[in-house]
Motif scaffolding. Structure first.
Motif, PDB file in Angstrom:
ATOM      1  N   TYR A 364      -2.535   0.087 -65.198  1.00  0.00           N
ATOM      2  CA  TYR A 364      -2.413   1.378 -65.883  1.00  0.00           C
ATOM      3  C   TYR A 364      -3.696   2.181 -65.732  1.00  0.00           C
ATOM      4  CZ  TYR A 364      -0.756   4.713 -69.351  1.00  0.00           C
ATOM      5  OH  TYR A 364      -0.332   5.859 -69.964  1.00  0.00           O
ATOM      6  N   LYS A 365      -4.847   1.503 -65.876  1.00  0.00           N
ATOM      7  CA  LYS A 365      -6.135   2.191 -65.762  1.00  0.00           C
ATOM      8  C   LYS A 365      -6.351   2.722 -64.347  1.00  0.00           C
ATOM      9  CE  LYS A 365      -8.606  -0.180 -69.498  1.00  0.00           C
ATOM     10  NZ  LYS A 365      -9.679  -1.152 -69.842  1.00  0.00           N
ATOM     11  N   GLN A 366      -5.948   1.943 -63.340  1.00  0.00           N
ATOM     12  CA  GLN A 366      -6.090   2.393 -61.956  1.00  0.00           C
ATOM     13  C   GLN A 366      -5.246   3.634 -61.696  1.00  0.00           C
ATOM     14  OE1 GLN A 366      -5.284  -0.844 -59.213  1.00  0.00           O
ATOM     15  NE2 GLN A 366      -6.510  -2.273 -60.434  1.00  0.00           N
ATOM     16  N   VAL A 367      -3.993   3.591 -62.178  1.00  0.00           N
ATOM     17  CA  VAL A 367      -3.110   4.742 -61.988  1.00  0.00           C
ATOM     18  C   VAL A 367      -3.626   5.946 -62.776  1.00  0.00           C
ATOM     19  CG1 VAL A 367      -0.779   5.640 -62.371  1.00  0.00           C
ATOM     20  CG2 VAL A 367      -1.094   3.320 -61.488  1.00  0.00           C
ATOM     21  N   ASP A 368      -4.126   5.682 -63.995  1.00  0.00           N
ATOM     22  CA  ASP A 368      -4.661   6.771 -64.815  1.00  0.00           C
ATOM     23  C   ASP A 368      -5.858   7.425 -64.132  1.00  0.00           C
ATOM     24  OD1 ASP A 368      -4.462   8.226 -67.356  1.00  0.00           O
ATOM     25  OD2 ASP A 368      -6.424   7.366 -67.783  1.00  0.00           O
ATOM     26  N   LYS A 369      -6.685   6.627 -63.487  1.00  0.00           N
ATOM     27  CA  LYS A 369      -7.828   7.163 -62.753  1.00  0.00           C
ATOM     28  C   LYS A 369      -7.352   8.064 -61.613  1.00  0.00           C
ATOM     29  CE  LYS A 369     -12.110   5.676 -60.480  1.00  0.00           C
ATOM     30  NZ  LYS A 369     -12.933   4.498 -60.066  1.00  0.00           N
ATOM     31  N   SER A 370      -6.295   7.634 -60.916  1.00  0.00           N
ATOM     32  CA  SER A 370      -5.724   8.460 -59.843  1.00  0.00           C
ATOM     33  C   SER A 370      -5.150   9.754 -60.405  1.00  0.00           C
ATOM     34  CB  SER A 370      -4.634   7.683 -59.100  1.00  0.00           C
ATOM     35  OG  SER A 370      -5.158   6.544 -58.464  1.00  0.00           O
ATOM     36  N   LYS A 371      -4.479   9.655 -61.570  1.00  0.00           N
ATOM     37  CA  LYS A 371      -3.910  10.848 -62.195  1.00  0.00           C
ATOM     38  C   LYS A 371      -5.001  11.844 -62.589  1.00  0.00           C
ATOM     39  CE  LYS A 371      -0.588  10.545 -65.198  1.00  0.00           C
ATOM     40  NZ  LYS A 371       0.196  10.104 -66.374  1.00  0.00           N
ATOM     41  N   MET A 372      -6.117  11.327 -63.087  1.00  0.00           N
ATOM     42  CA  MET A 372      -7.217  12.211 -63.476  1.00  0.00           C
ATOM     43  C   MET A 372      -7.764  12.956 -62.273  1.00  0.00           C
ATOM     44  SD  MET A 372      -9.235   9.837 -66.281  1.00  0.00           S
ATOM     45  CE  MET A 372     -10.568  11.023 -66.454  1.00  0.00           C
ATOM     46  N   ALA A 373      -7.836  12.274 -61.132  1.00  0.00           N
ATOM     47  CA  ALA A 373      -8.326  12.926 -59.909  1.00  0.00           C
ATOM     48  C   ALA A 373      -7.358  14.014 -59.449  1.00  0.00           C
ATOM     49  CB  ALA A 373      -8.526  11.885 -58.807  1.00  0.00           C
ATOM     50  N   VAL A 374      -6.052  13.703 -59.499  1.00  0.00           N
ATOM     51  CA  VAL A 374      -5.047  14.697 -59.103  1.00  0.00           C
ATOM     52  C   VAL A 374      -5.057  15.867 -60.075  1.00  0.00           C
ATOM     53  CG1 VAL A 374      -2.579  15.119 -58.760  1.00  0.00           C
ATOM     54  CG2 VAL A 374      -3.599  12.976 -57.955  1.00  0.00           C
ATOM     55  N   LYS A 376      -7.538  16.935 -61.845  1.00  0.00           N
ATOM     56  CA  LYS A 376      -8.737  17.736 -61.576  1.00  0.00           C
ATOM     57  C   LYS A 376      -8.499  18.688 -60.412  1.00  0.00           C
ATOM     58  CE  LYS A 376     -13.650  17.408 -60.414  1.00  0.00           C
ATOM     59  NZ  LYS A 376     -14.771  16.496 -60.020  1.00  0.00           N
ATOM     60  N   SER A 377      -7.854  18.189 -59.349  1.00  0.00           N
ATOM     61  CA  SER A 377      -7.526  19.054 -58.209  1.00  0.00           C
ATOM     62  C   SER A 377      -6.581  20.167 -58.624  1.00  0.00           C
ATOM     63  CB  SER A 377      -6.897  18.226 -57.084  1.00  0.00           C
ATOM     64  OG  SER A 377      -7.797  17.264 -56.588  1.00  0.00           O
ATOM     65  N   LEU A 378      -5.598  19.817 -59.459  1.00  0.00           N
ATOM     66  CA  LEU A 378      -4.638  20.811 -59.930  1.00  0.00           C
ATOM     67  C   LEU A 378      -5.338  21.886 -60.754  1.00  0.00           C
ATOM     68  CD1 LEU A 378      -1.640  21.584 -60.054  1.00  0.00           C
ATOM     69  CD2 LEU A 378      -1.412  20.108 -62.056  1.00  0.00           C
ATOM     70  N   ASP A 379      -6.240  21.478 -61.615  1.00  0.00           N
ATOM     71  CA  ASP A 379      -6.985  22.443 -62.436  1.00  0.00           C
ATOM     72  C   ASP A 379      -7.840  23.358 -61.564  1.00  0.00           C
ATOM     73  OD1 ASP A 379      -5.877  21.285 -64.671  1.00  0.00           O
ATOM     74  OD2 ASP A 379      -7.639  20.063 -65.149  1.00  0.00           O
ATOM     75  N   GLU A 380      -8.459  22.782 -60.550  1.00  0.00           N
ATOM     76  CA  GLU A 380      -9.292  23.587 -59.649  1.00  0.00           C
ATOM     77  C   GLU A 380      -8.449  24.593 -58.868  1.00  0.00           C
ATOM     78  OE1 GLU A 380     -11.211  20.566 -57.385  1.00  0.00           O
ATOM     79  OE2 GLU A 380     -12.801  20.227 -58.869  1.00  0.00           O
ATOM     80  N   LEU A 381      -7.267  24.175 -58.433  1.00  0.00           N
ATOM     81  CA  LEU A 381      -6.368  25.091 -57.724  1.00  0.00           C
ATOM     82  C   LEU A 381      -5.928  26.227 -58.633  1.00  0.00           C
ATOM     83  CD1 LEU A 381      -4.162  22.484 -55.820  1.00  0.00           C
ATOM     84  CD2 LEU A 381      -5.670  24.159 -54.757  1.00  0.00           C
ATOM     85  N   GLU A 382      -5.608  25.905 -59.893  1.00  0.00           N
ATOM     86  CA  GLU A 382      -5.184  26.921 -60.851  1.00  0.00           C
ATOM     87  C   GLU A 382      -6.318  27.918 -61.114  1.00  0.00           C
ATOM     88  OE1 GLU A 382      -2.804  29.087 -63.359  1.00  0.00           O
ATOM     89  OE2 GLU A 382      -2.230  27.476 -61.975  1.00  0.00           O
ATOM     90  N   THR A 383      -7.533  27.407 -61.240  1.00  0.00           N
ATOM     91  CA  THR A 383      -8.691  28.283 -61.452  1.00  0.00           C
ATOM     92  C   THR A 383      -8.898  29.203 -60.250  1.00  0.00           C
ATOM     93  OG1 THR A 383      -9.770  26.646 -62.861  1.00  0.00           O
ATOM     94  CG2 THR A 383     -11.182  28.330 -61.869  1.00  0.00           C
ATOM     95  N   LEU A 384      -8.773  28.643 -59.055  1.00  0.00           N
ATOM     96  CA  LEU A 384      -8.931  29.446 -57.836  1.00  0.00           C
ATOM     97  C   LEU A 384      -7.847  30.509 -57.750  1.00  0.00           C
ATOM     98  CD1 LEU A 384     -10.267  30.069 -55.143  1.00  0.00           C
ATOM     99  CD2 LEU A 384      -8.941  28.206 -54.116  1.00  0.00           C
TER     100      LEU A 384
END
Length: 394
Positions: A364-374, A376-384
């Motif tokens: 669960y922690k490994q998947v959660d870490k991957s979700k946080m990275a994705v 973050k990318s989604l948030d950056e795209l939205e900001t851009l």
């Protein structure tokens, strides 16, 4: 930069038709505001069909590049005036009378998607609010006044196409991220079933593992108002679907109010589970959130010190389809489902060995870490995207 009024870009707005109930399933598919998404995309699932005479549909079936404008609906929190871009099959879909279709007059001058993005950016900056009126609880858009007043920054068709291409790419990348997040959620659910679904484990009632299961209240019902600082006051909207705390719009209460609401004072390690509205939101309380309290739509689940359940494992179980099936099975008549504290205590929870709980937590922690990275990318795209829209459309 030169701007052109919307009325000089589009044809006369096309009004929608609702027609009669389609008794035989031979009617016309009609798009409603229920098919609008806040991302400007049409959701073609659950499109209703209606019986509308061909004479009333003349010139009103949607064409590629039409822009649907919401003219009735919305709420105090969500203004009326959302727009969606139609790229479905031409001459197939109608639209109802709560919407208008905007059709570009000269395609050699204007890219319809560019006009859509200008309207989309304006809406998300609150630009339609001043054109609202309210009747019988509905928010209505003064369509004619809006169209006569709203202007679009002029750009050559080549420049419009460039802008549309950039924004379309960002939307595509955002969609890729959303799909990745969905697949990661599905991975957790499938691995949970794979690891625990076909094995015989002890099952307990959640209440047997808990020190307390309780809920909060609303401060105003006991004579206290919210404050600008002090003790954090957590509502469902402050918990994300991923189980994180969104503190940006979190309200506060005074120390005195917090003492009166002693029963629902939070401790580090408590699990919160939403029991009304968006049922199933779950989060683990951490020290950085404290001191904090909650309202009556959230339940506090506090495990016993000698509980056989790991806190992180229980968090994962509460977010799983295993528990979701249990509370969805409690639906009572046609009323919106609300859960009682007894319902929460009666949840059946698996009790696998501690080692197997830990194995699942590691996954669960490994998947959660991957979700946080994705995410973050989604948030950056939205900001851009917001930045580019501000640049292009003001």
């Amino acid at each position: 930069m030169e701007s052109i009024l919307l009325k000089d870009i589009i044809q006369k707005p096309i009004s929608g038709e609702w027609g009669l109930e389609d008794l035989y399933g031979t009617g016309i598919p009609v798009l409603r505001t229920a098919n609008f998404t806040n991302e400007g995309i049409i959701n073609f699932e659950n499109v209703v069909t209606r019986n509308i005479s061909p004479s009333k549909l003349k010139g009103k079936l949607l064409q590629k590049g039409d822009i649907l404008l919401e003219k009735s609906g919305g709420s105090d929190r969500q203004p009326v005036g959302r727009v969606v871009y139609f790229d479905g099959q031409a001459d197939k879909y109608g639209f109802n009378n709560f919407t208008s279709a905007l059709r570009i007059s000269d395609l050699t001058m204007w890219n319809p998607k560019y006009i859509f993005y200008a309207l989309y950016a304006n809406y998300h900056h609150g630009g339609t609010r001043k054109y609202e009126n309210k009747t019988t609880g509905l928010h209505n858009l003064k369509v004619d006044l809006f169209i006569r007043s709203f202007s679009v920054p002029y750009a050559t068709l080549i420049k419009q196409n460039e802008i549309v291409k950039k924004l379309d790419l960002l939307n595509h990348l955002e969609n890729v991220c959303e799909v990745q997040l969905q697949k990661l959620d599905e991975l957790i659910k499938s691995r949970f079933l794979e690891m625990f679904g076909n094995k015989e484990y002890s099952i307990c009632q959640l209440s047997d593992q808990c020190e307390i299961i309780t809920k909060g209240t609303t401060p105003t019902t006991i004579g206290y108002n919210f404050t600008t600082d002090g003790v954090r006051f957590i509502k469902i909207e402050n918990i994300t679907e991923e189980g994180k705390f969104d503190t940006a719009k979190m309200m506060h209460i005074s120390d005195e109010c917090n003492m009166i609401m002693k029963r629902s004072q939070l401790k580090s390690g408590d699990l919160l589970f939403s029991i009304a509205g968006a049922i199933g939101r779950c989060a683990v309380v951490t020290n950085d959130i404290l001191p904090a309290n909650i309202n009556q739509a959230l339940a506090i689940i506090r495990l016993r010190k000698d509980a056989q359940l790991s806190r992180n494992f229980l968090f994962a179980v509460l977010k799983s389809s295993y528990v979701e099936k249990q509370y969805k099975g409690l639906r009572r008549g046609g009323a919106q489902l609300n859960l009682s504290l007894k319902d929460i205590g009666n949840f059946k929870i698996l009790l696998p060995p501690e080692s197997e709980q830990e194995n699942f937590i590691d996954l669960y922690k490994q998947v959660d870490k991957s979700k946080m990275a994705v995410q973050k990318s989604l948030d950056e795209l939205e900001t851009l995207k917001k930045s580019l829209m501000q640049t292009y459309f003001g």
